[in-house]
Scaffold this motif. Structure first.
Motif, PDB file in Angstrom:
ATOM      1  N   THR A 174       7.051  13.515   5.781  1.00 46.40           N
ATOM      2  CA  THR A 174       8.414  13.832   6.214  1.00 46.40           C
ATOM      3  C   THR A 174       9.449  13.549   5.131  1.00 46.40           C
ATOM      4  N   GLY A 175       9.021  12.992   4.013  1.00 52.31           N
ATOM      5  CA  GLY A 175       9.923  12.698   2.916  1.00 52.31           C
ATOM      6  C   GLY A 175       9.349  13.136   1.578  1.00 52.31           C
ATOM      7  N   ASP A 176      10.240  13.391   0.622  1.00 51.50           N
ATOM      8  CA  ASP A 176       9.837  13.795  -0.729  1.00 51.50           C
ATOM      9  C   ASP A 176      10.096  12.689  -1.750  1.00 51.50           C
ATOM     10  N   ILE A 177      11.092  11.854  -1.473  1.00 54.58           N
ATOM     11  CA  ILE A 177      11.401  10.702  -2.321  1.00 54.58           C
ATOM     12  C   ILE A 177      11.597   9.499  -1.410  1.00 54.58           C
ATOM     13  N   GLY A 178      10.820   8.451  -1.652  1.00 60.74           N
ATOM     14  CA  GLY A 178      10.974   7.216  -0.890  1.00 60.74           C
ATOM     15  C   GLY A 178      11.802   6.228  -1.690  1.00 60.74           C
ATOM     16  N   MET A 179      12.977   5.877  -1.188  1.00 60.54           N
ATOM     17  CA  MET A 179      13.842   4.905  -1.858  1.00 60.54           C
ATOM     18  C   MET A 179      13.394   3.506  -1.444  1.00 60.54           C
ATOM     19  N   ALA A 180      13.236   2.610  -2.418  1.00 58.92           N
ATOM     20  CA  ALA A 180      12.704   1.284  -2.086  1.00 58.92           C
ATOM     21  C   ALA A 180      13.318   0.204  -2.963  1.00 58.92           C
ATOM     22  N   SER A 181      13.538  -0.953  -2.357  1.00 61.78           N
ATOM     23  CA  SER A 181      14.014  -2.113  -3.105  1.00 61.78           C
ATOM     24  C   SER A 181      12.903  -3.146  -3.227  1.00 61.78           C
ATOM     25  N   ARG A 182      11.673  -2.704  -3.069  1.00 62.89           N
ATOM     26  CA  ARG A 182      10.486  -3.539  -3.285  1.00 62.89           C
ATOM     27  C   ARG A 182       9.377  -2.673  -3.831  1.00 62.89           C
ATOM     28  N   ASN A 183       8.338  -3.320  -4.372  1.00 66.94           N
ATOM     29  CA  ASN A 183       7.161  -2.583  -4.831  1.00 66.94           C
ATOM     30  C   ASN A 183       6.414  -1.982  -3.652  1.00 66.94           C
ATOM     31  N   ILE A 184       5.776  -0.853  -3.890  1.00 71.92           N
ATOM     32  CA  ILE A 184       4.879  -0.294  -2.894  1.00 71.92           C
ATOM     33  C   ILE A 184       3.689  -1.232  -2.728  1.00 71.92           C
ATOM     34  N   LYS A 185       3.213  -1.395  -1.506  1.00 64.48           N
ATOM     35  CA  LYS A 185       2.102  -2.299  -1.228  1.00 64.48           C
ATOM     36  C   LYS A 185       0.766  -1.606  -1.477  1.00 64.48           C
ATOM     37  N   SER A 186      -0.254  -2.396  -1.773  1.00 65.15           N
ATOM     38  CA  SER A 186      -1.580  -1.826  -2.041  1.00 65.15           C
ATOM     39  C   SER A 186      -2.098  -1.059  -0.830  1.00 65.15           C
ATOM     40  N   LYS A 187      -1.810  -1.554   0.365  1.00 66.75           N
ATOM     41  CA  LYS A 187      -2.281  -0.849   1.564  1.00 66.75           C
ATOM     42  C   LYS A 187      -1.572   0.487   1.737  1.00 66.75           C
ATOM     43  N   GLU A 188      -0.317   0.575   1.271  1.00 63.98           N
ATOM     44  CA  GLU A 188       0.412   1.848   1.331  1.00 63.98           C
ATOM     45  C   GLU A 188      -0.158   2.842   0.328  1.00 63.98           C
ATOM     46  N   ILE A 189      -0.550   2.348  -0.836  1.00 66.54           N
ATOM     47  CA  ILE A 189      -1.191   3.207  -1.835  1.00 66.54           C
ATOM     48  C   ILE A 189      -2.511   3.746  -1.290  1.00 66.54           C
ATOM     49  N   GLU A 190      -3.278   2.891  -0.632  1.00 65.76           N
ATOM     50  CA  GLU A 190      -4.559   3.305  -0.056  1.00 65.76           C
ATOM     51  C   GLU A 190      -4.364   4.341   1.051  1.00 65.76           C
ATOM     52  N   MET A 191      -3.357   4.133   1.883  1.00 59.50           N
ATOM     53  CA  MET A 191      -3.063   5.096   2.948  1.00 59.50           C
ATOM     54  C   MET A 191      -2.721   6.457   2.360  1.00 59.50           C
ATOM     55  N   ALA A 192      -1.963   6.451   1.267  1.00 64.13           N
ATOM     56  CA  ALA A 192      -1.596   7.706   0.610  1.00 64.13           C
ATOM     57  C   ALA A 192      -2.833   8.388   0.028  1.00 64.13           C
ATOM     58  N   LYS A 193      -3.700   7.614  -0.610  1.00 62.90           N
ATOM     59  CA  LYS A 193      -4.914   8.181  -1.216  1.00 62.90           C
ATOM     60  C   LYS A 193      -5.821   8.793  -0.163  1.00 62.90           C
ATOM     61  N   GLU A 194      -5.878   8.166   1.011  1.00 65.74           N
ATOM     62  CA  GLU A 194      -6.692   8.705   2.105  1.00 65.74           C
ATOM     63  C   GLU A 194      -6.214  10.091   2.533  1.00 65.74           C
ATOM     64  N   LYS A 195      -4.939  10.362   2.304  1.00 63.85           N
ATOM     65  CA  LYS A 195      -4.381  11.672   2.647  1.00 63.85           C
ATOM     66  C   LYS A 195      -4.287  12.592   1.430  1.00 63.85           C
ATOM     67  N   GLY A 196      -4.891  12.143   0.322  1.00 67.76           N
ATOM     68  CA  GLY A 196      -4.894  12.957  -0.891  1.00 67.76           C
ATOM     69  C   GLY A 196      -3.568  12.976  -1.620  1.00 67.76           C
ATOM     70  N   ILE A 197      -2.744  11.936  -1.407  1.00 66.85           N
ATOM     71  CA  ILE A 197      -1.420  11.871  -2.035  1.00 66.85           C
ATOM     72  C   ILE A 197      -1.453  10.873  -3.180  1.00 66.85           C
ATOM     73  N   ASP A 198      -1.039  11.325  -4.348  1.00 63.50           N
ATOM     74  CA  ASP A 198      -0.956  10.470  -5.530  1.00 63.50           C
ATOM     75  C   ASP A 198       0.519  10.134  -5.744  1.00 63.50           C
ATOM     76  N   ILE A 199       0.862   8.859  -5.639  1.00 59.88           N
ATOM     77  CA  ILE A 199       2.269   8.444  -5.680  1.00 59.88           C
ATOM     78  C   ILE A 199       2.648   7.912  -7.062  1.00 59.88           C
ATOM     79  N   LYS A 200       3.822   8.330  -7.504  1.00 58.35           N
ATOM     80  CA  LYS A 200       4.367   7.889  -8.792  1.00 58.35           C
ATOM     81  C   LYS A 200       5.555   6.966  -8.548  1.00 58.35           C
ATOM     82  N   GLU A 201       5.599   5.855  -9.285  1.00 55.79           N
ATOM     83  CA  GLU A 201       6.704   4.894  -9.168  1.00 55.79           C
ATOM     84  C   GLU A 201       7.734   5.149 -10.261  1.00 55.79           C
ATOM     85  N   VAL A 202       9.006   5.240  -9.859  1.00 54.69           N
ATOM     86  CA  VAL A 202      10.098   5.460 -10.802  1.00 54.69           C
ATOM     87  C   VAL A 202      11.105   4.324 -10.648  1.00 54.69           C
TER      88      VAL A 202
END
Length: 278
Positions: free
Chosen positions: A74-102
């Motif tokens: 539902t989003g294209d850019i996630g705004m965050a004031s913390r690092n992405i968590k390892s479990k969030e990275i894993e959830m993304a990978k399970e859906k075939g999503i490769d996330i880039k941190e900027v």
């Protein structure tokens, strides 16, 4: 802030005078951190003024909401004031999503109090005790004989989580300490600031870009939360602010990211009270 924008509202600028094809283009959704909502809105607005075919909507909800929106589509850019968590990275990978941190800039989490409160400095150790509910009266840290009213962001906030790890848990990511039972949880930086402004006994934390003349910032470990000390990481509660995006070809997303990291974009980051990356 020189350019305040309404928090949590959708920003859709540049729709007038667009071609039919541009009007039919998909709206890029930016969601997440309340702390960087205003600066993200400002960046999106300026980018759309220069790119008439771009359509961008910006909404808040907290860092967790922003990252979740990227994962659930539902989003294209996630705004965050913390690092992405390892479990969030894993959830993304399970859906075939490769996330880039900027990293778009740096922020100092600023401890604020009422302007009539005499306390000028708090140690990191005492700050942790206050937010764990172990220090409950201002006189224990050199202030008035009055109960401390502790204000925190709610659990959807990345600032809430960062502050808990670095202050409440004393920089121990495996710690189990929690905020005190009398802590009042607020939905936004503005809500904390407004409560502190009217309550002489309140203490809270907000993003550096939200501090204004209506409240007073407190030094932590005798270090002032300013641009120089945050940039050098001398200030003890300094952190990066992030946009998380999918590693895919999206003209508007990629263009907006490049703009945010450009000289003009970084001037906006600075103008909104944060520290640019260079």
């Amino acid at each position: 802030m020189k350019k305040a924008l309404a928090m949590g509202l959708m920003l859709l600028v540049g729709g007038f005078g667009l071609s039919k094809s541009a009007m039919a283009s998909r709206v890029v959704q930016m969601k997440g951190s309340d702390t960087i909502l205003n600066v993200s809105q400002y960046l999106a607005e300026e980018y759309m003024l220069e790119n008439k075919d771009a359509r961008i909507a910006v909404t808040g909800g907290g860092s967790g909401v922003g990252i979740a929106s990227l994962i659930n589509g539902t989003g294209d850019i996630g705004m965050a004031s913390r690092n992405i968590k390892s479990k969030e990275i894993e959830m993304a990978k399970e859906k075939g999503i490769d996330i880039k941190e900027v990293v778009i800039g740096f922020d100092g989490i600023t401890i604020i109090e009422n302007k009539n409160n005499p306390v000028k400095n708090i140690s990191s150790k005492d700050l942790g005790k206050i937010f764990r509910g172990e220090i409950t009266n201002w006189k224990e840290i050199g202030g008035n004989d009055a109960p401390i009213v502790v204000l925190s962001r709610d659990s959807s906030s990345g600032t809430h989580e960062f502050f808990k790890e670095h202050i409440v848990r004393n920089n121990n990511p495996k710690g189990t300490e929690e905020y005190g039972i009398k802590t009042l949880y607020m939905p936004s930086n503005e809500a904390i600031k407004q409560e502190v402004e009217t309550n002489i006994n309140a203490i809270g934390y907000i993003g550096m870009g939200y501090v204004d003349k209506n409240v007073k910032s407190i030094n932590v470990d005798n270090i002032e939360p300013n641009v120089s000390n945050v940039s050098s990481k001398k200030y003890p509660i300094a952190r990066e602010i992030y946009w998380y995006v999918k590693k895919e070809d999206n003209k508007t997303v990629n263009g907006l990211v490049n703009y945010a990291l450009s000289k003009d974009g970084q001037e906006i980051v600075k103008e909104e009270g944060f520290v640019p990356i260079n």
